[in-house]
Design a protein around this motif. Structure first.
Motif, PDB file in Angstrom:
ATOM      1  N   GLY A  71       0.724  -1.257   0.090  1.00 43.34           N
ATOM      2  CA  GLY A  71       0.088  -0.130  -0.039  1.00 43.34           C
ATOM      3  C   GLY A  71       0.905   1.353  -0.140  1.00 43.34           C
ATOM      4  O   GLY A  71       0.663   2.301  -0.808  1.00 43.34           O
ATOM      5  N   SER A  72       1.910   1.211   0.876  1.00 39.79           N
ATOM      6  CA  SER A  72       2.899   2.357   0.856  1.00 39.79           C
ATOM      7  C   SER A  72       3.705   2.433  -0.679  1.00 39.79           C
ATOM      8  O   SER A  72       3.579   3.698  -1.149  1.00 39.79           O
ATOM      9  N   PHE A  73       4.078   1.335  -1.073  1.00 42.19           N
ATOM     10  CA  PHE A  73       4.559   1.588  -2.418  1.00 42.19           C
ATOM     11  C   PHE A  73       3.677   2.067  -3.468  1.00 42.19           C
ATOM     12  O   PHE A  73       3.937   2.888  -4.363  1.00 42.19           O
ATOM     13  N   ILE A 133      12.792   5.279   0.597  1.00 44.57           N
ATOM     14  CA  ILE A 133      13.164   5.701   1.816  1.00 44.57           C
ATOM     15  C   ILE A 133      11.616   6.003   2.837  1.00 44.57           C
ATOM     16  O   ILE A 133      11.504   5.500   3.902  1.00 44.57           O
ATOM     17  N   ALA A 134      10.901   6.774   2.162  1.00 47.90           N
ATOM     18  CA  ALA A 134       9.453   7.150   2.620  1.00 47.90           C
ATOM     19  C   ALA A 134       8.564   5.985   3.046  1.00 47.90           C
ATOM     20  O   ALA A 134       8.157   5.949   3.719  1.00 47.90           O
ATOM     21  N   ALA A 135       8.670   4.885   1.700  1.00 48.14           N
ATOM     22  CA  ALA A 135       7.785   3.997   1.825  1.00 48.14           C
ATOM     23  C   ALA A 135       7.832   3.073   3.123  1.00 48.14           C
ATOM     24  O   ALA A 135       6.539   2.860   3.603  1.00 48.14           O
ATOM     25  N   PRO A 136       8.741   2.411   3.707  1.00 49.00           N
ATOM     26  CA  PRO A 136       8.614   1.644   4.923  1.00 49.00           C
ATOM     27  C   PRO A 136       8.186   2.430   6.293  1.00 49.00           C
ATOM     28  O   PRO A 136       7.714   2.108   7.044  1.00 49.00           O
ATOM     29  N   ILE A 137       8.592   3.759   6.128  1.00 45.27           N
ATOM     30  CA  ILE A 137       8.315   4.560   7.262  1.00 45.27           C
ATOM     31  C   ILE A 137       7.033   5.298   7.262  1.00 45.27           C
ATOM     32  O   ILE A 137       6.292   5.499   8.178  1.00 45.27           O
ATOM     33  N   LEU A 138       6.222   5.520   6.005  1.00 45.89           N
ATOM     34  CA  LEU A 138       4.958   5.833   5.915  1.00 45.89           C
ATOM     35  C   LEU A 138       3.910   5.218   6.634  1.00 45.89           C
ATOM     36  O   LEU A 138       3.289   6.051   7.369  1.00 45.89           O
ATOM     37  N   PRO A 139       3.855   3.844   6.874  1.00 48.75           N
ATOM     38  CA  PRO A 139       2.683   3.234   7.684  1.00 48.75           C
ATOM     39  C   PRO A 139       2.918   3.623   9.227  1.00 48.75           C
ATOM     40  O   PRO A 139       1.980   3.778   9.924  1.00 48.75           O
ATOM     41  N   ALA A 140       4.151   3.730   9.716  1.00 47.90           N
ATOM     42  CA  ALA A 140       4.530   4.067  11.116  1.00 47.90           C
ATOM     43  C   ALA A 140       4.106   5.566  11.339  1.00 47.90           C
ATOM     44  O   ALA A 140       3.553   5.955  12.224  1.00 47.90           O
ATOM     45  N   ILE A 141       4.259   6.525  10.409  1.00 43.50           N
ATOM     46  CA  ILE A 141       3.801   7.950  10.475  1.00 43.50           C
ATOM     47  C   ILE A 141       2.288   8.013  10.493  1.00 43.50           C
ATOM     48  O   ILE A 141       1.823   8.703  11.492  1.00 43.50           O
TER      49      ILE A 141
END
Length: 167
Positions: A71-73, A133-141
């Motif tokens: 979903g992030s990708f 870089i943003a893709a795996p961090i986005l769900p945590a945010i």
């Protein structure tokens, strides 16, 4: 990116069983875990009873984590499908072997997993480095934002949340 789910699934399960075996040896020996936590008080036979449930959780986590990552990708305009994302996520599980390193293993595992997922996002999904870089961090945010919204709106009192985490 289209070679199927079998090989990455076998790979991730092999990693799981290596880490599990190491932890079972620690439990049987009574030694503390590498992360610094104390030795388990649970008898070895009780721990063995949990192995099938832990394997099921690991498998579920692989698929659910891949869905979230995909979903992030997708939001960041990734070009590959879910199968490719699953392969990235499953093969990045190799970083879990770092958890056997005392004191720093969990940190090294987290950082290595993030780096592997970012590289996979860049190479497989064709994302720019910044988006990868943003893709795996986005769900945590997103989760953090939802949690902060619940706290500031008063729906979830901060005291109750901290008490839950302290248990």
């Amino acid at each position: 990116v289209k070679a199927g789910y079998t090989q990455p699934l076998i790979f991730a399960m092999a990693v799981y069983f290596i880490v599990l075996s190491y932890n079972l040896i620690l439990i049987a020996s009574g030694l503390p875990y590498p992360g610094g936590q104390e030795a388990s008080d649970e008898p070895f036979t009780e721990t063995l009873k949990n192995v099938p449930a832990l394997a099921a959780l690991w498998l579920s986590g692989l698929f659910l984590g891949s869905v979230i990552l995909h979903g992030s990708f997708w939001l960041l305009k990734g070009k590959a499908g879910y199968e490719a994302t699953f392969r990235i996520f499953a093969y990045s599980s190799i970083a879990n072997l770092l958890t056997i390193i005392p004191s720093v293993g969990h940190y090294a595992c987290t950082i290595s997993t993030l780096v592997l997922v970012m590289l996979g996002g860049r190479e497989i999904h064709g994302l720019s480095s910044l988006r990868a870089i943003a893709a795996p961090i986005l769900p945590a945010i997103v989760v953090w934002g939802i949690l902060m919204g619940l706290i500031y709106s008063g729906i979830v009192p901060l005291e109750k949340l901290t008490a839950t985490f302290n248990q």
